[in-house]
Design a protein around this motif. Sequence first.
Motif, PDB file in Angstrom:
ATOM      1  N   PHE A  75       0.846  -1.199   0.000  1.00  0.00           N
ATOM      2  CA  PHE A  75       0.000   0.000   0.000  1.00  0.00           C
ATOM      3  C   PHE A  75       0.882   1.251   0.000  1.00  0.00           C
ATOM      4  N   ASP A  76       1.943   1.234   0.827  1.00  0.00           N
ATOM      5  CA  ASP A  76       2.898   2.357   0.854  1.00  0.00           C
ATOM      6  C   ASP A  76       3.474   2.601  -0.541  1.00  0.00           C
ATOM      7  N   ARG A  77       3.797   1.496  -1.233  1.00  0.00           N
ATOM      8  CA  ARG A  77       4.383   1.604  -2.571  1.00  0.00           C
ATOM      9  C   ARG A  77       3.393   2.238  -3.550  1.00  0.00           C
ATOM     10  N   LEU A  78       2.128   1.810  -3.474  1.00  0.00           N
ATOM     11  CA  LEU A  78       1.087   2.354  -4.355  1.00  0.00           C
ATOM     12  C   LEU A  78       0.913   3.860  -4.134  1.00  0.00           C
ATOM     13  N   VAL A  79       0.910   4.262  -2.865  1.00  0.00           N
ATOM     14  CA  VAL A  79       0.764   5.690  -2.542  1.00  0.00           C
ATOM     15  C   VAL A  79       1.964   6.473  -3.076  1.00  0.00           C
ATOM     16  N   ALA A  80       3.174   5.965  -2.794  1.00  0.00           N
ATOM     17  CA  ALA A  80       4.403   6.661  -3.204  1.00  0.00           C
ATOM     18  C   ALA A  80       4.509   6.776  -4.719  1.00  0.00           C
ATOM     19  N   ALA A  81       4.013   5.767  -5.435  1.00  0.00           N
ATOM     20  CA  ALA A  81       4.109   5.756  -6.900  1.00  0.00           C
ATOM     21  C   ALA A  81       2.968   6.526  -7.571  1.00  0.00           C
ATOM     22  N   GLY A  82       2.049   7.074  -6.778  1.00  0.00           N
ATOM     23  CA  GLY A  82       0.928   7.813  -7.346  1.00  0.00           C
ATOM     24  C   GLY A  82      -0.072   6.917  -8.057  1.00  0.00           C
ATOM     25  N   GLU A  83      -0.148   5.654  -7.634  1.00  0.00           N
ATOM     26  CA  GLU A  83      -1.013   4.694  -8.322  1.00  0.00           C
ATOM     27  C   GLU A  83      -2.435   4.640  -7.758  1.00  0.00           C
ATOM     28  N   LEU A  84      -2.733   5.496  -6.764  1.00  0.00           N
ATOM     29  CA  LEU A  84      -4.079   5.540  -6.200  1.00  0.00           C
ATOM     30  C   LEU A  84      -4.723   6.894  -6.500  1.00  0.00           C
ATOM     31  N   LEU A  85      -5.965   6.869  -6.963  1.00  0.00           N
ATOM     32  CA  LEU A  85      -6.710   8.115  -7.184  1.00  0.00           C
ATOM     33  C   LEU A  85      -7.030   8.789  -5.863  1.00  0.00           C
ATOM     34  N   GLU A  86      -7.307   7.970  -4.853  1.00  0.00           N
ATOM     35  CA  GLU A  86      -7.618   8.481  -3.522  1.00  0.00           C
ATOM     36  C   GLU A  86      -7.367   7.350  -2.537  1.00  0.00           C
ATOM     37  N   TRP A  87      -7.152   7.731  -1.265  1.00  0.00           N
ATOM     38  CA  TRP A  87      -7.051   6.709  -0.229  1.00  0.00           C
ATOM     39  C   TRP A  87      -7.360   7.328   1.125  1.00  0.00           C
ATOM     40  N   ALA A  88      -7.756   6.479   2.060  1.00  0.00           N
ATOM     41  CA  ALA A  88      -8.096   6.935   3.403  1.00  0.00           C
ATOM     42  C   ALA A  88      -7.881   5.790   4.376  1.00  0.00           C
ATOM     43  N   GLU A  89      -7.865   6.126   5.666  1.00  0.00           N
ATOM     44  CA  GLU A  89      -7.695   5.121   6.715  1.00  0.00           C
ATOM     45  C   GLU A  89      -8.960   5.032   7.545  1.00  0.00           C
ATOM     46  N   PHE A  90      -9.411   3.805   7.801  1.00  0.00           N
ATOM     47  CA  PHE A  90     -10.571   3.560   8.650  1.00  0.00           C
ATOM     48  C   PHE A  90     -10.240   2.438   9.605  1.00  0.00           C
ATOM     49  N   ALA A  91     -10.478   2.677  10.887  1.00  0.00           N
ATOM     50  CA  ALA A  91     -10.327   1.631  11.912  1.00  0.00           C
ATOM     51  C   ALA A  91      -9.000   0.883  11.789  1.00  0.00           C
ATOM     52  N   GLY A  92      -7.930   1.634  11.520  1.00  0.00           N
ATOM     53  CA  GLY A  92      -6.601   1.039  11.488  1.00  0.00           C
ATOM     54  C   GLY A  92      -6.220   0.369  10.186  1.00  0.00           C
ATOM     55  N   ASN A  93      -7.135   0.361   9.208  1.00  0.00           N
ATOM     56  CA  ASN A  93      -6.840  -0.199   7.887  1.00  0.00           C
ATOM     57  C   ASN A  93      -6.945   0.898   6.838  1.00  0.00           C
ATOM     58  N   ARG A  94      -6.196   0.729   5.744  1.00  0.00           N
ATOM     59  CA  ARG A  94      -6.240   1.717   4.666  1.00  0.00           C
ATOM     60  C   ARG A  94      -6.975   1.152   3.456  1.00  0.00           C
ATOM     61  N   TYR A  95      -7.658   2.047   2.754  1.00  0.00           N
ATOM     62  CA  TYR A  95      -8.445   1.705   1.573  1.00  0.00           C
ATOM     63  C   TYR A  95      -8.133   2.724   0.489  1.00  0.00           C
ATOM     64  N   GLY A  96      -8.062   2.290  -0.763  1.00  0.00           N
ATOM     65  CA  GLY A  96      -7.786   3.227  -1.834  1.00  0.00           C
ATOM     66  C   GLY A  96      -8.328   2.746  -3.172  1.00  0.00           C
ATOM     67  N   THR A  97      -8.393   3.679  -4.125  1.00  0.00           N
ATOM     68  CA  THR A  97      -8.882   3.372  -5.470  1.00  0.00           C
ATOM     69  C   THR A  97      -7.720   3.311  -6.443  1.00  0.00           C
ATOM     70  N   PRO A  98      -7.424   2.138  -7.027  1.00  0.00           N
ATOM     71  CA  PRO A  98      -6.340   2.046  -8.017  1.00  0.00           C
ATOM     72  C   PRO A  98      -6.653   2.919  -9.233  1.00  0.00           C
ATOM     73  N   ARG A  99      -5.671   3.693  -9.654  1.00  0.00           N
ATOM     74  CA  ARG A  99      -5.854   4.637 -10.754  1.00  0.00           C
ATOM     75  C   ARG A  99      -5.938   3.940 -12.127  1.00  0.00           C
ATOM     76  N   ALA A 100      -5.023   2.987 -12.395  1.00  0.00           N
ATOM     77  CA  ALA A 100      -4.900   2.408 -13.740  1.00  0.00           C
ATOM     78  C   ALA A 100      -6.190   1.758 -14.253  1.00  0.00           C
ATOM     79  N   PRO A 101      -6.879   0.912 -13.458  1.00  0.00           N
ATOM     80  CA  PRO A 101      -8.105   0.286 -13.987  1.00  0.00           C
ATOM     81  C   PRO A 101      -9.182   1.323 -14.321  1.00  0.00           C
ATOM     82  N   VAL A 102      -9.278   2.381 -13.496  1.00  0.00           N
ATOM     83  CA  VAL A 102     -10.270   3.434 -13.755  1.00  0.00           C
ATOM     84  C   VAL A 102      -9.964   4.124 -15.076  1.00  0.00           C
ATOM     85  N   GLU A 103      -8.694   4.493 -15.278  1.00  0.00           N
ATOM     86  CA  GLU A 103      -8.313   5.183 -16.518  1.00  0.00           C
ATOM     87  C   GLU A 103      -8.521   4.283 -17.738  1.00  0.00           C
TER      88      GLU A 103
END
Length: 197
Positions: A75-103
């Motif tokens: 997940f850290d790698r995805l964030v650092a590489a700009g591969e997520l359109l958005e992400w957030a943390e809930f209850a100690g877990n992180r969730y995000g939207t992968p950019r490539a499939p959307v595009e």
Amino acid sequence: MPSSGSPEAAHVSSGPTGNRLTVLSGPSGVGKSTVVAELRRSHPEVWLSVSVTTRAPRPGETHGVEYYFVSDEEFDRLVAAGELLEWAEFAGNRYGTPRAPVERKLADGVPTLLEIDLQGARQVRETMPEALLVFLAPPSWEELESRLRGRGTEPEHVIERRLAAGRVELAAEKEFDLSLVNTAVNEVCVRLIALMK
């Protein structure tokens, strides 16, 4: 109550195929997942983005279906590489939207939908400003509270936290391109499909 449309919505730019990303957001308990389930049943051509998460799969969940399950390091790698359109943390877990499939789906002309929270919608506005942000609103505050309490699945302190978050989310409604009031799931689906096409 909120308006069902705004002049700004007509001027949101679209991609080369004429398609644009549609983001559905709104307070907890407003019925987003019910609307999305009905939309996918009645319009299977609509593609719903699958989020990536650091939480462990629950029984019956499959990697790539409900979520893409990844490690904290990935997940850290995805964030650092700009591969997520958005992400957030809930209850100690992180969730995000992968950019490539959307595009990819948008480039292929596939109607594409994200169902995310307010924080995620704000990030998408930054990363993909041409996206259409749709706010799903309850018919009234009393109705929202009734829906949250009517679930009967959560303790009072969790309900109070969701209600507090709901007040914040409702106050942010003006940040969206338009609002749909969830009085009838079928009507909301018809409006959403018209917006997406």
